[in-house]
Design a protein around this motif. Structure first.
Motif, PDB file in Angstrom:
ATOM      1  N   HIS A   1       0.864  -1.180   0.000  1.00 49.60           N
ATOM      2  CA  HIS A   1       0.000   0.000   0.000  1.00 49.60           C
ATOM      3  C   HIS A   1       0.897   1.226   0.000  1.00 49.60           C
ATOM      4  CE1 HIS A   1      -3.537  -2.414   0.932  1.00 49.60           C
ATOM      5  NE2 HIS A   1      -2.811  -3.017   1.851  1.00 49.60           N
ATOM      6  N   THR A   2       0.456   2.286  -0.676  1.00 54.40           N
ATOM      7  CA  THR A   2       1.198   3.538  -0.686  1.00 54.40           C
ATOM      8  C   THR A   2       0.241   4.674  -0.355  1.00 54.40           C
ATOM      9  OG1 THR A   2       0.818   3.783  -3.061  1.00 54.40           O
ATOM     10  CG2 THR A   2       2.901   2.747  -2.394  1.00 54.40           C
ATOM     11  N   GLY A   3       0.814   5.812  -0.042  1.00 49.66           N
ATOM     12  CA  GLY A   3      -0.002   6.970   0.251  1.00 49.66           C
ATOM     13  C   GLY A   3       0.855   8.170   0.565  1.00 49.66           C
ATOM     14  N   GLY A   4       0.200   9.236   0.968  1.00 52.20           N
ATOM     15  CA  GLY A   4       0.918  10.452   1.315  1.00 52.20           C
ATOM     16  C   GLY A   4      -0.027  11.603   1.563  1.00 52.20           C
ATOM     17  N   CYS A   5       0.571  12.762   1.686  1.00 51.28           N
ATOM     18  CA  CYS A   5      -0.206  13.971   1.975  1.00 51.28           C
ATOM     19  C   CYS A   5      -0.802  14.544   0.697  1.00 51.28           C
ATOM     20  CB  CYS A   5       0.688  14.997   2.659  1.00 51.28           C
ATOM     21  SG  CYS A   5       1.994  15.631   1.587  1.00 51.28           S
ATOM     22  N   GLN A   6      -1.583  15.576   0.846  1.00 50.21           N
ATOM     23  CA  GLN A   6      -2.261  16.186  -0.292  1.00 50.21           C
ATOM     24  C   GLN A   6      -1.291  16.847  -1.260  1.00 50.21           C
ATOM     25  OE1 GLN A   6      -5.165  19.232   0.663  1.00 50.21           O
ATOM     26  NE2 GLN A   6      -6.252  18.844  -1.227  1.00 50.21           N
ATOM     27  N   CYS A   7      -0.226  17.480  -0.762  1.00 46.82           N
ATOM     28  CA  CYS A   7       0.673  18.215  -1.657  1.00 46.82           C
ATOM     29  C   CYS A   7       1.787  17.352  -2.233  1.00 46.82           C
ATOM     30  CB  CYS A   7       1.259  19.430  -0.948  1.00 46.82           C
ATOM     31  SG  CYS A   7       2.554  19.074   0.265  1.00 46.82           S
ATOM     32  N   GLY A   8       2.022  16.146  -1.687  1.00 54.04           N
ATOM     33  CA  GLY A   8       3.058  15.263  -2.205  1.00 54.04           C
ATOM     34  C   GLY A   8       4.409  15.421  -1.543  1.00 54.04           C
ATOM     35  N   ALA A   9       4.537  16.311  -0.572  1.00 60.61           N
ATOM     36  CA  ALA A   9       5.816  16.490   0.122  1.00 60.61           C
ATOM     37  C   ALA A   9       6.172  15.264   0.962  1.00 60.61           C
ATOM     38  CB  ALA A   9       5.776  17.733   1.009  1.00 60.61           C
ATOM     39  N   ILE A  10       5.147  14.502   1.369  1.00 60.44           N
ATOM     40  CA  ILE A  10       5.362  13.297   2.178  1.00 60.44           C
ATOM     41  C   ILE A  10       4.676  12.119   1.502  1.00 60.44           C
ATOM     42  CG2 ILE A  10       4.947  12.189   4.397  1.00 60.44           C
ATOM     43  CD1 ILE A  10       4.976  15.005   5.633  1.00 60.44           C
ATOM     44  N   ARG A  11       5.400  11.010   1.361  1.00 65.40           N
ATOM     45  CA  ARG A  11       4.868   9.772   0.807  1.00 65.40           C
ATOM     46  C   ARG A  11       5.317   8.628   1.700  1.00 65.40           C
ATOM     47  NH1 ARG A  11       0.922   9.214  -2.388  1.00 65.40           N
ATOM     48  NH2 ARG A  11       1.838   7.433  -3.413  1.00 65.40           N
ATOM     49  N   PHE A  12       4.534   7.544   1.715  1.00 64.80           N
ATOM     50  CA  PHE A  12       4.897   6.358   2.500  1.00 64.80           C
ATOM     51  C   PHE A  12       4.604   5.087   1.729  1.00 64.80           C
ATOM     52  CE2 PHE A  12       0.600   7.569   3.907  1.00 64.80           C
ATOM     53  CZ  PHE A  12      -0.108   6.383   3.724  1.00 64.80           C
ATOM     54  N   HIS A  13       5.193   3.998   2.207  1.00 70.90           N
ATOM     55  CA  HIS A  13       5.102   2.673   1.585  1.00 70.90           C
ATOM     56  C   HIS A  13       4.884   1.661   2.710  1.00 70.90           C
ATOM     57  CE1 HIS A  13       6.403  -0.395  -1.427  1.00 70.90           C
ATOM     58  NE2 HIS A  13       6.744  -1.044  -0.349  1.00 70.90           N
ATOM     59  N   VAL A  14       3.899   0.791   2.541  1.00 72.22           N
ATOM     60  CA  VAL A  14       3.579  -0.227   3.544  1.00 72.22           C
ATOM     61  C   VAL A  14       3.596  -1.591   2.878  1.00 72.22           C
ATOM     62  CG1 VAL A  14       1.864  -1.019   5.222  1.00 72.22           C
ATOM     63  CG2 VAL A  14       2.051   1.420   4.722  1.00 72.22           C
ATOM     64  N   GLU A  15       4.264  -2.559   3.490  1.00 77.82           N
ATOM     65  CA  GLU A  15       4.261  -3.943   3.016  1.00 77.82           C
ATOM     66  C   GLU A  15       3.656  -4.816   4.096  1.00 77.82           C
ATOM     67  OE1 GLU A  15       8.032  -5.392   1.691  1.00 77.82           O
ATOM     68  OE2 GLU A  15       8.372  -3.645   0.409  1.00 77.82           O
ATOM     69  N   GLY A  16       2.593  -5.524   3.764  1.00 77.53           N
ATOM     70  CA  GLY A  16       1.932  -6.411   4.714  1.00 77.53           C
ATOM     71  C   GLY A  16       0.426  -6.220   4.690  1.00 77.53           C
ATOM     72  N   VAL A  17      -0.253  -7.125   5.333  1.00 77.87           N
ATOM     73  CA  VAL A  17      -1.709  -7.087   5.391  1.00 77.87           C
ATOM     74  C   VAL A  17      -2.138  -6.148   6.516  1.00 77.87           C
ATOM     75  CG1 VAL A  17      -3.797  -8.455   5.743  1.00 77.87           C
ATOM     76  CG2 VAL A  17      -1.872  -9.421   4.465  1.00 77.87           C
ATOM     77  N   LEU A  18      -2.980  -5.192   6.179  1.00 80.00           N
ATOM     78  CA  LEU A  18      -3.492  -4.230   7.158  1.00 80.00           C
ATOM     79  C   LEU A  18      -4.915  -4.626   7.520  1.00 80.00           C
ATOM     80  CD1 LEU A  18      -2.153  -0.980   5.476  1.00 80.00           C
ATOM     81  CD2 LEU A  18      -1.229  -2.153   7.467  1.00 80.00           C
ATOM     82  N   GLU A  19      -5.107  -5.020   8.774  1.00 77.52           N
ATOM     83  CA  GLU A  19      -6.414  -5.515   9.204  1.00 77.52           C
ATOM     84  C   GLU A  19      -7.037  -4.709  10.329  1.00 77.52           C
ATOM     85  OE1 GLU A  19      -5.211  -9.500  10.182  1.00 77.52           O
ATOM     86  OE2 GLU A  19      -5.826 -10.227   8.206  1.00 77.52           O
ATOM     87  N   ASP A  20      -6.294  -3.777  10.900  1.00 73.35           N
ATOM     88  CA  ASP A  20      -6.756  -3.028  12.061  1.00 73.35           C
ATOM     89  C   ASP A  20      -7.104  -1.602  11.655  1.00 73.35           C
ATOM     90  OD1 ASP A  20      -7.275  -2.003  14.554  1.00 73.35           O
ATOM     91  OD2 ASP A  20      -5.258  -2.295  15.347  1.00 73.35           O
ATOM     92  N   SER A  21      -8.324  -1.412  11.177  1.00 77.30           N
ATOM     93  CA  SER A  21      -8.802  -0.105  10.746  1.00 77.30           C
ATOM     94  C   SER A  21      -9.942   0.325  11.670  1.00 77.30           C
ATOM     95  CB  SER A  21      -9.283  -0.193   9.299  1.00 77.30           C
ATOM     96  OG  SER A  21      -9.660   1.071   8.827  1.00 77.30           O
ATOM     97  N   SER A  22      -9.917   1.581  12.081  1.00 74.17           N
ATOM     98  CA  SER A  22     -10.905   2.039  13.056  1.00 74.17           C
ATOM     99  C   SER A  22     -11.313   3.485  12.787  1.00 74.17           C
ATOM    100  CB  SER A  22     -10.320   1.941  14.467  1.00 74.17           C
ATOM    101  OG  SER A  22      -9.201   2.818  14.598  1.00 74.17           O
ATOM    102  N   ILE A  23     -12.326   3.897  13.513  1.00 80.89           N
ATOM    103  CA  ILE A  23     -12.745   5.297  13.551  1.00 80.89           C
ATOM    104  C   ILE A  23     -12.702   5.714  15.016  1.00 80.89           C
ATOM    105  CG2 ILE A  23     -14.696   6.867  13.282  1.00 80.89           C
ATOM    106  CD1 ILE A  23     -15.670   5.124  11.001  1.00 80.89           C
ATOM    107  N   CYS A  24     -12.106   6.879  15.271  1.00 75.52           N
ATOM    108  CA  CYS A  24     -12.093   7.390  16.634  1.00 75.52           C
ATOM    109  C   CYS A  24     -12.891   8.681  16.703  1.00 75.52           C
ATOM    110  CB  CYS A  24     -10.672   7.633  17.127  1.00 75.52           C
ATOM    111  SG  CYS A  24     -10.652   8.139  18.866  1.00 75.52           S
ATOM    112  N   HIS A  25     -13.820   8.730  17.647  1.00 71.88           N
ATOM    113  CA  HIS A  25     -14.700   9.878  17.831  1.00 71.88           C
ATOM    114  C   HIS A  25     -14.250  10.785  18.977  1.00 71.88           C
ATOM    115  CE1 HIS A  25     -17.865   8.284  15.165  1.00 71.88           C
ATOM    116  NE2 HIS A  25     -17.554   7.107  15.665  1.00 71.88           N
ATOM    117  N   CYS A  26     -13.145  10.462  19.656  1.00 69.50           N
ATOM    118  CA  CYS A  26     -12.742  11.264  20.814  1.00 69.50           C
ATOM    119  C   CYS A  26     -12.490  12.715  20.395  1.00 69.50           C
ATOM    120  CB  CYS A  26     -11.520  10.669  21.509  1.00 69.50           C
ATOM    121  SG  CYS A  26      -9.925  11.094  20.773  1.00 69.50           S
TER     122      CYS A  26
END
Length: 157
Positions: free
Chosen positions: A4-29
């Motif tokens: 999986h890849t991603g980053g910020c809106q302007c492109g100054a920051i990008r990231f790369h993830v290798e592996g299965v991501l199964e822990d997705s949540s929403i926090c309302h605090c």
């Protein structure tokens, strides 16, 4: 290997993830509401996978005695929730956020009541909205595309 890849809106920051991501949540605090400037924060844990920043790195704000939150210093995009037990990435920062349906909600004591009825609101596609006012007709986006680029902004030839 799942990537999986991603980053910020302007492109100054990008990231790369290798592996299965199964822990997705929403926090309302309330802290997450303020950090994201939204009704809740959608987060994906990257604790058990290989994660790396491939362009730039977030600036961080110590939001409590145990949590730091990373964001792009150039465009302000919220990027991380960093706690002693690991880091989570803002779901919307992934190039394909639809890959991470949340499986749990946290901080429900601060959940805003109308959040559960948002799906009942009238819905308008972006293309329809672009024709409602003159200044949107020739809109040019400076947002980084939803894929890795060798450099950003791209040099004009």
């Amino acid at each position: 290997m799942t990537i999986h890849t991603g980053g910020c809106q302007c492109g100054a920051i990008r990231f790369h993830v290798e592996g299965v991501l199964e822990d997705s949540s929403i926090c309302h605090c309330r802290m997450c509401q303020k950090a994201f400037g939204a009704y809740y924060a959608p987060l994906v844990s990257v604790r058990s996978v290989r994660f790396e920043w491939t362009r730039g790195e977030p600036k961080r704000f110590q939001s409590s005695d145990v949590v730091r939150r990373g964001f792009c210093a150039e465009c302000g995009t919220p990027l991380t929730y960093e706690a002693p037990d690991g880091m989570a990435i803002a779901a919307g920062a992934f190039d394909d956020p639809s890959a991470f349906p949340p499986s749990i909600q946290w901080g429900i004591e601060k959940k805003i009541g109308f959040v559960d009825s948002l799906h009942t609101l009238p819905a308008v596609a972006t293309e329809e909205d672009l024709t409602t006012v003159d200044y949107l007709v020739n809109l040019t986006s400076y947002q980084h595309p939803d894929h890795d680029t060798p450099e950003w902004p791209e040099k004009k030839s």
